[in-house]
Design a protein around this motif. Structure first.
Motif, PDB file in Angstrom:
ATOM      1  N   CYS A  89       0.824  -1.210   0.000  1.00  0.00           N
ATOM      2  CA  CYS A  89       0.000   0.000   0.000  1.00  0.00           C
ATOM      3  C   CYS A  89       0.861   1.265   0.000  1.00  0.00           C
ATOM      4  CB  CYS A  89      -0.928   0.003   1.212  1.00  0.00           C
ATOM      5  SG  CYS A  89      -2.246  -1.235   1.158  1.00  0.00           S
ATOM      6  N   MET A  90       1.929   1.259   0.768  1.00  0.00           N
ATOM      7  CA  MET A  90       2.794   2.433   0.823  1.00  0.00           C
ATOM      8  C   MET A  90       3.463   2.698  -0.517  1.00  0.00           C
ATOM      9  SD  MET A  90       2.609   3.929   3.743  1.00  0.00           S
ATOM     10  CE  MET A  90       4.059   4.955   3.680  1.00  0.00           C
ATOM     11  N   GLU A  91       3.852   1.641  -1.205  1.00  0.00           N
ATOM     12  CA  GLU A  91       4.562   1.805  -2.476  1.00  0.00           C
ATOM     13  C   GLU A  91       3.610   2.102  -3.625  1.00  0.00           C
ATOM     14  OE1 GLU A  91       6.846  -1.718  -2.959  1.00  0.00           O
ATOM     15  OE2 GLU A  91       7.941  -1.453  -1.070  1.00  0.00           O
ATOM     16  N   ASP A  92       2.480   1.383  -3.691  1.00  0.00           N
ATOM     17  CA  ASP A  92       1.572   1.535  -4.833  1.00  0.00           C
ATOM     18  C   ASP A  92       0.614   2.715  -4.668  1.00  0.00           C
ATOM     19  OD1 ASP A  92       2.809  -0.718  -5.771  1.00  0.00           O
ATOM     20  OD2 ASP A  92       1.203  -2.093  -5.202  1.00  0.00           O
ATOM     21  N   ASN A  93       0.063   2.881  -3.471  1.00  0.00           N
ATOM     22  CA  ASN A  93      -0.959   3.910  -3.262  1.00  0.00           C
ATOM     23  C   ASN A  93      -0.381   5.238  -2.774  1.00  0.00           C
ATOM     24  OD1 ASN A  93      -2.749   1.855  -3.924  1.00  0.00           O
ATOM     25  ND2 ASN A  93      -3.209   1.366  -1.796  1.00  0.00           N
ATOM     26  N   CYS A  94       0.602   5.175  -1.861  1.00  0.00           N
ATOM     27  CA  CYS A  94       1.169   6.397  -1.289  1.00  0.00           C
ATOM     28  C   CYS A  94       2.442   6.842  -2.000  1.00  0.00           C
ATOM     29  CB  CYS A  94       1.444   6.199   0.204  1.00  0.00           C
ATOM     30  SG  CYS A  94      -0.025   5.772   1.152  1.00  0.00           S
ATOM     31  N   HIS A  95       2.944   6.021  -2.923  1.00  0.00           N
ATOM     32  CA  HIS A  95       4.090   6.382  -3.768  1.00  0.00           C
ATOM     33  C   HIS A  95       5.333   6.704  -2.932  1.00  0.00           C
ATOM     34  CE1 HIS A  95       1.047   6.513  -6.867  1.00  0.00           C
ATOM     35  NE2 HIS A  95       0.410   7.488  -6.214  1.00  0.00           N
ATOM     36  N   VAL A  96       5.622   5.844  -1.966  1.00  0.00           N
ATOM     37  CA  VAL A  96       6.815   5.985  -1.126  1.00  0.00           C
ATOM     38  C   VAL A  96       7.915   5.101  -1.700  1.00  0.00           C
ATOM     39  CG1 VAL A  96       7.758   5.712   1.208  1.00  0.00           C
ATOM     40  CG2 VAL A  96       5.400   6.481   0.895  1.00  0.00           C
ATOM     41  N   ASP A  97       9.132   5.584  -1.654  1.00  0.00           N
ATOM     42  CA  ASP A  97      10.286   4.831  -2.165  1.00  0.00           C
ATOM     43  C   ASP A  97      10.370   3.478  -1.456  1.00  0.00           C
ATOM     44  OD1 ASP A  97      13.037   3.855  -2.516  1.00  0.00           O
ATOM     45  OD2 ASP A  97      13.366   5.795  -3.463  1.00  0.00           O
ATOM     46  N   ARG A  98      10.544   2.421  -2.252  1.00  0.00           N
ATOM     47  CA  ARG A  98      10.560   1.070  -1.692  1.00  0.00           C
ATOM     48  C   ARG A  98      11.721   0.864  -0.721  1.00  0.00           C
ATOM     49  NH1 ARG A  98      13.732  -2.812  -3.785  1.00  0.00           N
ATOM     50  NH2 ARG A  98      12.096  -4.350  -3.432  1.00  0.00           N
ATOM     51  N   ARG A  99      12.825   1.592  -0.886  1.00  0.00           N
ATOM     52  CA  ARG A  99      13.929   1.467   0.052  1.00  0.00           C
ATOM     53  C   ARG A  99      13.544   1.989   1.434  1.00  0.00           C
ATOM     54  NH1 ARG A  99      18.365   4.680  -3.252  1.00  0.00           N
ATOM     55  NH2 ARG A  99      16.505   6.010  -3.447  1.00  0.00           N
ATOM     56  N   ILE A 100      12.686   2.990   1.445  1.00  0.00           N
ATOM     57  CA  ILE A 100      12.225   3.523   2.730  1.00  0.00           C
ATOM     58  C   ILE A 100      11.234   2.566   3.385  1.00  0.00           C
ATOM     59  CG2 ILE A 100      10.969   5.424   3.823  1.00  0.00           C
ATOM     60  CD1 ILE A 100      12.097   7.278   1.722  1.00  0.00           C
TER      61      ILE A 100
END
Length: 324
Positions: free
Chosen positions: A248-259
């Motif tokens: 959800c953080m990566e796909d919906n909130c567009h947060v860097d996957r490393r974070i």
């Protein structure tokens, strides 16, 4: 990530987690001291055979935390963790005395349950070493990237069965109660205190803290994390909702996957806001049941112990009775 570049993010992450944990603990203490759900008269008729206090040291809980950080076997850490237990033993009674004395002997043993903290410490060190090797470790990095994608796809498929699993969990918990009406009447005010604290922390404290730090609308994060929130609510497990939270953080909130790969697994282990709030309420609730007046210093000690480890270790015998 490079170890030097990730230092600042790691410091900010730990500082944020400590802040939210302290706020949750203080909120729980304020509610339980204000509402005062513990009634000593209730316990007298409910627990006629409650055992006496045991000599349990909070230091053992901190030592268990350190032991679990460095597991002896990383494979064993996936299904067992180290925990200090107390075994009741009867010493040899001499002819000159007839006293029936019970001695609690301390033992360190492995108990069922994933040692997430040990796995994270191992993987963190493993990742730092890989980052130092550069291109020579590229094949290992690619392997874990592909493995992560496979696991995420597998979890996404299994989530279609989540409603059935959640229903079975709820029904199983209801069937374990001998008398639902009596149990509900005794613990209703206590449950209300805990739930009120969790709702206030979730709906007010965390969004307000997010707004003060970022000056952005927290509803964007809430909408993006809705599927992970529902999963965590239904399973009552942050570990079970961890893969969905990452997605959800990566796909919906567009947060860097490393974070997300750094912050979320670490948070599922050390950012136990709900546990800290619940344990602070539980310890003071048990003290109220036993008609024990806690001083301000003792309340501060409870706040510190629940913020770092399992605060119910302070009154473990009473807590086990109420859990039963």
């Amino acid at each position: 990530m490079d170890a030097k570049e990730s230092g600042q993010m790691g410091l900010a992450t730990v500082l944020y987690y400590l802040t939210t944990t302290v706020l949750a603990t203080l909120l729980g203490i304020f509610l339980v001291m204000t509402i005062h759900p513990g009634d000593p008269s209730i316990k007298n008729g409910l627990l006629p055979g409650a055992p006496g206090d045991t000599d349990v040291s909070p230091l053992d809980t901190f030592l268990d935390l350190v032991r679990n950080m460095f597991p002896e076997n990383i494979i064993q850490a996936t299904f067992e963790r180290v925990q200090t237990t107390y075994i009741a033993q009867r010493p040899m009674i001499s002819k000159n005395t007839t006293d029936d004395i019970i001695i609690m002997k301390k033992a360190i043993s492995n108990t069922r349950g994933m040692n997430i903290l040990g796995i994270i410490v191992f993987c963190t060190g493993f990742g730092i070493v890989i980052s130092q090797l550069g291109e020579r470790a590229r094949i290992v990095v690619d392997f874990f990237v592909i493995l992560d994608a496979v696991i995420m796809r597998w979890v996404e498929t299994l989530m279609w069965f989540a409603p059935l699993g959640i229903t079975c969990l709820v029904c199983g918990n209801l069937l374990e109660l001998d008398d639902l009406s009596d149990t509900a009447s005794v613990l209703l005010l206590y449950v209300f205190t805990v739930i009120a604290g969790l709702i206030l922390h979730t709906a007010i404290t965390c969004p307000l803290l997010y707004f003060l730090i970022t000056r952005k609308n927290p509803m964007f994060i809430v909408r993006g994390m809705m599927q992970a929130i529902v999963t965590a609510f239904g399973t009552a497990s942050g570990g079970a909702a961890l893969p969905m939270s990452m997605q959800c953080m990566e796909d919906n909130c567009h947060v860097d996957r490393r974070i997300t790969r750094f912050v979320l697994p670490l948070g599922s282990t050390i950012n136990m806001d709900g546990n800290a709030l619940y344990e602070a309420v539980a310890v003071i609730f048990i003290a109220q049941l036993n008609n024990v007046d806690l001083s301000f210093a003792e309340v501060i000690i409870i706040s510190a112990s629940t913020g770092v480890s399992d605060g119910t270790i302070l009154l473990e015998s009473e807590a086990n009775d109420w859990k039963t």
